[in-house]
Design an enzyme around this catalytic site. Structure first.
Site, short mmCIF file in Angstrom:
data_model
loop_
_atom_site.label_atom_id
_atom_site.label_comp_id
_atom_site.label_asym_id
_atom_site.label_seq_id
_atom_site.Cartn_x
_atom_site.Cartn_y
_atom_site.Cartn_z
N HIS A 159 0.83 -1.23 0.00
CA HIS A 159 0.00 0.00 0.00
C HIS A 159 0.85 1.27 0.00
CE1 HIS A 159 -3.65 -2.26 0.54
NE2 HIS A 159 -3.24 -2.77 1.70
N ASP A 195 -2.40 -10.57 -2.71
CA ASP A 195 -2.97 -10.18 -1.42
C ASP A 195 -4.47 -9.85 -1.62
OD1 ASP A 195 -1.94 -8.93 1.46
OD2 ASP A 195 -3.70 -7.90 0.68
N HIS A 197 -6.06 -7.39 -0.59
CA HIS A 197 -6.27 -5.95 -0.83
C HIS A 197 -5.49 -5.49 -2.06
CE1 HIS A 197 -6.74 -6.68 3.56
NE2 HIS A 197 -7.79 -5.90 3.40
C1 6XA Z 1 -7.88 -1.37 6.73
C2 6XA Z 1 -7.31 -2.66 6.25
C3 6XA Z 1 -5.85 -2.62 5.96
C4 6XA Z 1 -5.47 -3.74 5.07
C5 6XA Z 1 -4.04 -4.15 5.22
C6 6XA Z 1 -3.66 -5.28 4.32
N1 6XA Z 1 -7.36 -0.87 7.93
N2 6XA Z 1 -3.23 -4.98 3.13
O1 6XA Z 1 -3.71 -6.45 4.62
O2 6XA Z 1 -2.81 -5.89 2.25
ZN ZN Z 2 -4.05 -7.42 2.59
#
Ligand code: 6XA
Ligand code: ZN
Length: 344
Positions: A159, A195, A197
């Site tokens: 991210h 992943d 996300h």
């Molecule tokens: C919201 C979720 C964060 C996702 C983190 C994650 N606080 N990213 O696993 O791949």
């Molecule tokens: Zn994730």
């Protein structure tokens, strides 16, 4: 395959995480890496080595120098202003605001972040640079001729954008691996992000690059984090036109009703791109029992993911991202790596 690991990940150990409007114990916690380490060791995946420190020069290829200085100093500025408690942003320069870096630490946190779920702590810089070092050293091993390496990175990285942190990520470990591979002689590199996300940071870092393909399978951003990037119409720009491919899937997706097909399509794009090496952003938060996610993959499905990637028969750097069901984390990661080795 070699495994690169640094125990300095332990220095990222937040007090609490804002989930659904309440503070909870963080899901992104040191135990994650410890569990994965124990599982890959027990499964005999390969020798475990500590990393060499990543060069600042490489970090500055991925990130804005001002952002790196901010991250390095943020804790000292925060503790001077507010005391010994996790640093969290609460104000952001969104629509209608001027994008200007304020003097106060609270303003800087907002300027350089995109969520309130990513605490900066006393040890964040140390842990984040250790994770980037793990990715850097792993990629260098592949440059040196290893067919594959597992970079046990924590905190995760996909991210983190050029000058933004969020989603538990500070430095983009996968992008560091890409830069090392390019510098080591790869002409073209593909990133496969599995992943749960969307890897918004990795996408934006390479969005205008024609020598790096970003292909990602993730929860539909209309339903899930990071919400504002990861849609199918984001296909790259300029020299990077057609070098970005997003495969969003709806909540509830399992192996047979969407995931397998999306993985096949993403790997097809990788084949067509004909890269010299692959970086896998390996998240196992697609697991049925993950506490923050809503896909339905089972532990055996991770063997299939590994086999699919191994079938590319390309030098591969695995970079650990998310996955929070700690009891199943080890077996799920081991299954990806074993499936890869069997198919390679
Ligand atoms: C919201 C979720 C964060 C996702 C983190 C994650 N606080 N990213 O696993 O791949
Ligand atoms: Zn994730």
């Amino acid at each position: 395959m070699h495994i690169i690991y640094s125990e300095d990940h332990r220095h990222q150990d937040g007090t609490a995480e804002l989930i659904d409007g309440q503070f909870h114990p963080p899901v992104e916690k040191p135990e994650r890496a410890e569990r994965i380490l124990a599982a890959v060791r027990e499964a005999g995946i390969g020798g475990i080595q500590a990393p060499d420190a990543v060069e600042r020069r490489i970090l500055e290829k991925v990130h804005d120098p001002g952002y790196l200085q901010f991250l390095e100093k943020a804790w000292d500025e925060w503790i001077a202003a507010h005391g010994d408690w996790d640093a969290l942003p609460i104000d952001w320069p969104t629509r209608t605001f001027v994008q200007r870096l304020p003097e106060a630490i609270d303003g800087k946190l907002g300027y350089y972040s995109f969520d309130a779920g990513t605490p900066i702590t006393r040890g964040t810089w140390k842990a984040a640079t250790a994770a980037a070092s793990v990715a850097s050293s792993g990629a260098r091993k592949v440059v040196g001729g290893e067919h594959a390496v597992f970079c046990l990175c924590r905190p995760p990285g996909h991210h983190a954008a050029r000058d933004l942190y969020g989603g538990y990520c500070f430095l983009n470990n996968a992008a560091v691996a890409v830069e090392e591979l390019l510098e080591g002689g790869s002409g073209r590199v593909a990133v496969v992000d599995v992943d749960y996300h969307h890897g918004n940071g990795t996408q934006t870092i390479f969005y205008r690059r024609g020598d790096v393909l970003f292909a990602s399978i993730h929860a539909d951003p209309r339903q899930d984090f990071p919400f504002f990037l990861g849609y199918v119409d984001e296909t790259g720009e300029g020299e990077g036109a057609d070098a970005n491919a997003n495969y969003p899937l709806r909540w509830g997706t399992g192996w047979t009703d969407g995931y397998d097909d999306a993985l096949g399509a993403a790997l097809g794009r990788v084949r067509d791109f004909a890269p010299d090496a692959v970086v896998v952003s390996l998240g196992t938060d697609t697991f049925d029992g993950d506490p923050i996610s809503r896909f339905k993959l089972r532990s055996d499905d991770y063997l299939r993911i590994g086999e699919g990637i191994g079938g590319l028969r390309l030098p591969t750097v695995f970079v650990m991202e998310g996955g929070y069901a700690v009891d199943a984390l080890g077996v799920n990661v081991v299954n990806v790596l074993s499936g890869f080795e069997d198919a390679y």
